[in-house]
Write an enzyme that holds these catalytic residues in place. Structure first.
Site, PDB file in Angstrom:
ATOM      1  N   LYS A  55       0.848  -1.212   0.000  1.00 32.65           N
ATOM      2  CA  LYS A  55       0.000   0.000   0.000  1.00 32.65           C
ATOM      3  C   LYS A  55       0.875   1.251   0.000  1.00 32.65           C
ATOM      4  O   LYS A  55       0.626   2.204  -0.748  1.00 32.65           O
ATOM      5  CB  LYS A  55      -0.929  -0.030   1.225  1.00 32.65           C
ATOM      6  CG  LYS A  55      -2.000  -1.105   1.109  1.00 32.65           C
ATOM      7  CD  LYS A  55      -2.796  -1.329   2.388  1.00 32.65           C
ATOM      8  CE  LYS A  55      -3.686  -2.564   2.231  1.00 32.65           C
ATOM      9  NZ  LYS A  55      -4.568  -2.869   3.341  1.00 32.65           N
ATOM     10  N   GLN A  99      -4.591  -1.939   9.568  1.00 26.10           N
ATOM     11  CA  GLN A  99      -4.449  -3.232   8.905  1.00 26.10           C
ATOM     12  C   GLN A  99      -5.105  -4.328   9.745  1.00 26.10           C
ATOM     13  O   GLN A  99      -4.890  -4.437  10.942  1.00 26.10           O
ATOM     14  CB  GLN A  99      -2.963  -3.540   8.668  1.00 26.10           C
ATOM     15  CG  GLN A  99      -2.696  -4.781   7.855  1.00 26.10           C
ATOM     16  CD  GLN A  99      -3.221  -4.715   6.416  1.00 26.10           C
ATOM     17  OE1 GLN A  99      -3.345  -3.630   5.845  1.00 26.10           O
ATOM     18  NE2 GLN A  99      -3.532  -5.849   5.841  1.00 26.10           N
ATOM     19  N   ASP A 122     -10.795   3.106   4.123  1.00 25.31           N
ATOM     20  CA  ASP A 122     -10.810   1.644   4.033  1.00 25.31           C
ATOM     21  C   ASP A 122     -12.243   1.112   4.223  1.00 25.31           C
ATOM     22  O   ASP A 122     -12.481  -0.085   4.141  1.00 25.31           O
ATOM     23  CB  ASP A 122      -9.877   1.106   5.126  1.00 25.31           C
ATOM     24  CG  ASP A 122      -9.448  -0.328   4.909  1.00 25.31           C
ATOM     25  OD1 ASP A 122      -9.355  -0.754   3.749  1.00 25.31           O
ATOM     26  OD2 ASP A 122      -9.213  -1.018   5.917  1.00 25.31           O
TER      27      ASP A 122
HETATM   28  N1  LIG Z   1      -7.699  -2.932   6.863  1.00 29.23           N
HETATM   29  C1  LIG Z   1      -7.647  -3.903   5.940  1.00 29.23           C
HETATM   30  N2  LIG Z   1      -7.027  -5.034   6.204  1.00 29.23           N
HETATM   31  C2  LIG Z   1      -7.009  -6.006   5.262  1.00 29.23           C
HETATM   32  C3  LIG Z   1      -7.606  -5.808   3.998  1.00 29.23           C
HETATM   33  C4  LIG Z   1      -8.266  -4.598   3.757  1.00 29.23           C
HETATM   34  O1  LIG Z   1      -8.853  -4.357   2.664  1.00 29.23           O
HETATM   35  N3  LIG Z   1      -8.265  -3.655   4.749  1.00 29.23           N
HETATM   36  N4  LIG Z   1      -7.510  -6.790   3.029  1.00 29.23           N
HETATM   37  C5  LIG Z   1      -6.743  -7.985   3.251  1.00 29.23           C
HETATM   38  C6  LIG Z   1      -5.491  -8.139   2.502  1.00 29.23           C
HETATM   39  N5  LIG Z   1      -5.020  -7.075   1.642  1.00 29.23           N
HETATM   40  C7  LIG Z   1      -4.864  -5.819   2.102  1.00 29.23           C
HETATM   41  O2  LIG Z   1      -4.700  -5.504   3.225  1.00 29.23           O
HETATM   42  C8  LIG Z   1      -4.549  -7.396   0.339  1.00 29.23           C
HETATM   43  C9  LIG Z   1      -4.333  -8.691  -0.040  1.00 29.23           C
HETATM   44  C10 LIG Z   1      -3.811  -8.984  -1.308  1.00 29.23           C
HETATM   45  C11 LIG Z   1      -3.511  -7.964  -2.192  1.00 29.23           C
HETATM   46  C12 LIG Z   1      -2.930  -8.214  -3.533  1.00 29.23           C
HETATM   47  O3  LIG Z   1      -2.825  -7.303  -4.329  1.00 29.23           O
HETATM   48  N6  LIG Z   1      -2.505  -9.427  -3.804  1.00 29.23           N
HETATM   49  C13 LIG Z   1      -1.890  -9.728  -5.063  1.00 29.23           C
HETATM   50  C14 LIG Z   1      -0.837 -10.771  -4.855  1.00 29.23           C
HETATM   51  C15 LIG Z   1       0.172 -10.377  -3.845  1.00 29.23           C
HETATM   52  C16 LIG Z   1       1.558 -10.338  -4.355  1.00 29.23           C
HETATM   53  O4  LIG Z   1       1.762  -9.940  -5.490  1.00 29.23           O
HETATM   54  O5  LIG Z   1       2.443 -10.689  -3.574  1.00 29.23           O
HETATM   55  C17 LIG Z   1      -2.928 -10.238  -6.043  1.00 29.23           C
HETATM   56  O6  LIG Z   1      -3.967 -10.783  -5.614  1.00 29.23           O
HETATM   57  O7  LIG Z   1      -2.695 -10.097  -7.234  1.00 29.23           O
HETATM   58  C18 LIG Z   1      -3.756  -6.671  -1.818  1.00 29.23           C
HETATM   59  C19 LIG Z   1      -4.266  -6.382  -0.562  1.00 29.23           C
HETATM   60  C20 LIG Z   1      -6.332  -8.225   4.677  1.00 29.23           C
HETATM   61  N7  LIG Z   1      -6.387  -7.163   5.533  1.00 29.23           N
END
Ligand SMILES: Nc1nc2c(c(=O)[nH]1)N[C@@H](CN(C=O)c1ccc(C(=O)N[C@@H](CCC(=O)O)C(=O)O)cc1)CN2
Length: 282
Positions: A55, A99, A122
């Protein structure tokens, strides 16, 4: 043989972030103030550390400042709430992200509610949940908001469709169901006490898997022609859907990685610029 079309979250997210970067630059030029996102992380869970870093990196590339608050795992509820209130009162911070997950000793709901609604980029406060539920303008939870954008991009109109959401978490399952309901889908939530999960999922025109169980949803659970959205984020970049078998039956499907994940971060950045613009009176 794969039949489903891919819903490409990476490509759509890139376009959203490019547009957001232009808006951030314009805002900074007009006001002399760059949009600023504060990220708060309790403890050092490796996946959470990675997500927060992703992020921050994307913020930097989009011309959004980020301020990070790293708190030790032993942080108390009171200390976390005080931190979030201080950020809420700080005029240099336009958006706040706590988070998830926080430690089990912390009341996550109380912490979310310490975020000022106008900085809830968020989409985790009760105030945001209310606007999402009524389909009113406001901040959306980032993954659910990203999912709705993907559906729109691929011309999936939820109205009148049977949508099954597997999972009922506060930041994912519940709000995505409410967003689908606000767009006139007939929504069913499935969870750990649901009986005959496969039979319920097989009824769905749109399946959103958001439970955090690797490959729980398999091809035989998917109605032919259904739209399958995999919002699972499990270790090793594995989703909640068994992609290969589900893709044989679905008409559209999100991959992991490259589907819902990038849309989560794009939505966060976009809402941070929205919040900054509003707070700066532009
Ligand atoms: N307060 C929050 N906590 C969490 C959220 C949220 O939206 N708000 N979501 C999840 C996880 N998360 C962000 O925090 C998240 C997970 C995965 C990805 C992502 O882009 N993944 C990639 C692959 C990852 C990589 O390349 O290593 C993909 O799917 O292409 C973004 C955000 C938990 N907590």
């Amino acid at each position: 043989m794969t039949q489903a079309r891919l819903m490409d979250g990476t490509a759509l997210a890139r376009r959203i972030v490019e547009d957001t970067a232009k808006r951030a630059a314009d805002l900074t030029e007009r006001t002399g103030v760059a949009p600023c996102l504060a990220t708060v992380l309790v403890g050092e869970d490796p996946a959470s550390v990675t997500y927060v870093r992703m992020k921050q990196n994307r913020c930097r590339k989009a011309g959004i400042e980020s301020r990070h608050v790293a708190l030790p795992a032993a942080t108390t509820n009171g200390e976390l709430v005080a931190t979030l209130r201080a950020l809420s009162d700080d005029p240099a911070v336009h958006g706040i992200l706590l988070q998830h997950p926080v430690g089990e000793h912390i009341d996550e709901r109380a912490a979310f509610e310490a975020i000022a609604p106008e900085k809830d980029v968020d989409g985790v406060t009760f105030a945001s949940f209310a606007t999402m539920s009524f389909g009113l303008p406001g901040f959306v939870s980032c993954t659910p908001g990203g999912i709705m954008r993907l559906l729109d991009e691929y011309d999936v109109d939820p109205a009148g469709k049977r949508a099954v959401v597997v999972g009922r978490s506060a930041i994912l399952g519940k709000p995505v169901g409410m967003l689908l309901l606000a767009r006139d889908a007939t929504v069913t939530y499935c969870h750990s006490r649901t009986r005959e999960l496969s039979a319920v999922v097989r009824e769905a025109d749109v399946v959103v898997a958001a439970v955090g169980r690797p490959r729980l949803i398999r091809g035989e659970d998917v109605k032919p022609g259904a739209v399958v959205v995999d919002a699972g984020y499990n270790a090793g970049n594995v989703g909640d859907v068994d992609f290969d078998s589900a893709a044989e039956r679905a008409s559209l499907i999100t991959p992991v990685p490259g589907g819902v994940g990038p849309m989560t971060i794009a939505t966060l950045l976009e809402q941070t610029v929205d919040a900054a613009a509003r707070q700066l009176g532009v």
